[in-house]
Design an enzyme around this catalytic site. Structure first.
Site, PDB file in Angstrom:
ATOM      1  N   TYR A  28       0.844  -1.194   0.000  1.00  0.00           N
ATOM      2  CA  TYR A  28       0.000   0.000   0.000  1.00  0.00           C
ATOM      3  C   TYR A  28       0.881   1.246   0.000  1.00  0.00           C
ATOM      4  CZ  TYR A  28      -3.569  -3.338   1.264  1.00  0.00           C
ATOM      5  OH  TYR A  28      -4.413  -4.404   1.265  1.00  0.00           O
ATOM      6  N   ASN A  51     -13.214  -0.773  -3.618  1.00  0.00           N
ATOM      7  CA  ASN A  51     -12.997  -1.637  -4.766  1.00  0.00           C
ATOM      8  C   ASN A  51     -14.069  -1.463  -5.836  1.00  0.00           C
ATOM      9  OD1 ASN A  51     -11.664  -3.411  -6.274  1.00  0.00           O
ATOM     10  ND2 ASN A  51     -12.142  -5.205  -5.065  1.00  0.00           N
ATOM     11  N   CYS A  59      -6.502  -6.117  -6.431  1.00  0.00           N
ATOM     12  CA  CYS A  59      -6.241  -5.636  -5.072  1.00  0.00           C
ATOM     13  C   CYS A  59      -5.659  -6.752  -4.206  1.00  0.00           C
ATOM     14  CB  CYS A  59      -7.522  -5.094  -4.462  1.00  0.00           C
ATOM     15  SG  CYS A  59      -9.000  -5.947  -5.000  1.00  0.00           S
ATOM     16  N   HIS A  60      -5.787  -7.971  -4.668  1.00  0.00           N
ATOM     17  CA  HIS A  60      -5.247  -9.084  -3.877  1.00  0.00           C
ATOM     18  C   HIS A  60      -3.734  -9.154  -3.993  1.00  0.00           C
ATOM     19  CE1 HIS A  60      -5.896 -10.732  -7.936  1.00  0.00           C
ATOM     20  NE2 HIS A  60      -4.804 -11.414  -7.676  1.00  0.00           N
ATOM     21  N   GLU A  88      -0.851 -17.623  -8.422  1.00  0.00           N
ATOM     22  CA  GLU A  88      -0.119 -16.810  -9.384  1.00  0.00           C
ATOM     23  C   GLU A  88       1.388 -16.968  -9.219  1.00  0.00           C
ATOM     24  OE1 GLU A  88      -1.511 -12.863  -9.404  1.00  0.00           O
ATOM     25  OE2 GLU A  88      -3.454 -13.452 -10.178  1.00  0.00           O
TER      26      GLU A  88
END
Length: 115
Positions: A28, A51, A59-60, A88
């Site tokens: 952030y 969101n 955002c994850h 991922e």
DNA sequence: AATATGGCACAAA
DNA sequence: CTTTGTGCCATAT
């Protein structure tokens, strides 16, 4: 110097966040810094919380500066968040990212001087 | 408009 | 390594 804007450009934040490649994570604070608000880390979280561009903005992929996951709609979402990240390529162990520095992607501050 | 809350960061103990 | 305290900003009610 003409400093007029005081609030964070949501669109800019989302754009930058979308630029984060898969398998990489950011913080952030880094995002806040990228948009020209080095002290608005929390504000970034607030934007994520809203969101407005759900799956459009990953955002994850945003985590704490400590390498921990942070939030995601509560402790429940953390499990999901961790799973998405793991899928991922970002391994998450015990609520912490493994090799955080390795997966960390610093956002280019090229747009910091955005009007 | 004011208060409360929150998906943060950093320093100190 | 964990806990506490402080700063900072956006959103919701």
């Amino acid at each position: 110097m003409s400093v007029k804007k005081k609030v964070i450009d949501r669109g800019l934040v989302y754009e930058l966040l979308k630029k984060v490649p898969k398998g990489r994570v950011t913080t952030y604070g880094a995002l806040a810094r990228a948009v020209g608000h080095p002290d608005s880390a929390r504000a970034i979280g607030a934007l994520m919380r809203s969101n407005p561009y759900a799956p459009t903005v990953p955002c994850h992929r945003v985590v704490y500066s400590d390498g921990r996951l942070g939030g995601y709609g509560g402790i429940k979402g953390l499990g999901k968040k961790a799973r998405m990240l793991a899928r991922e390529g970002v391994k998450v162990k015990n609520g912490r990212i493994v090799n955080f520095e390795k997966h960390y992607f610093e956002i280019p501050q090229t747009l910091s001087s955005y009007p």
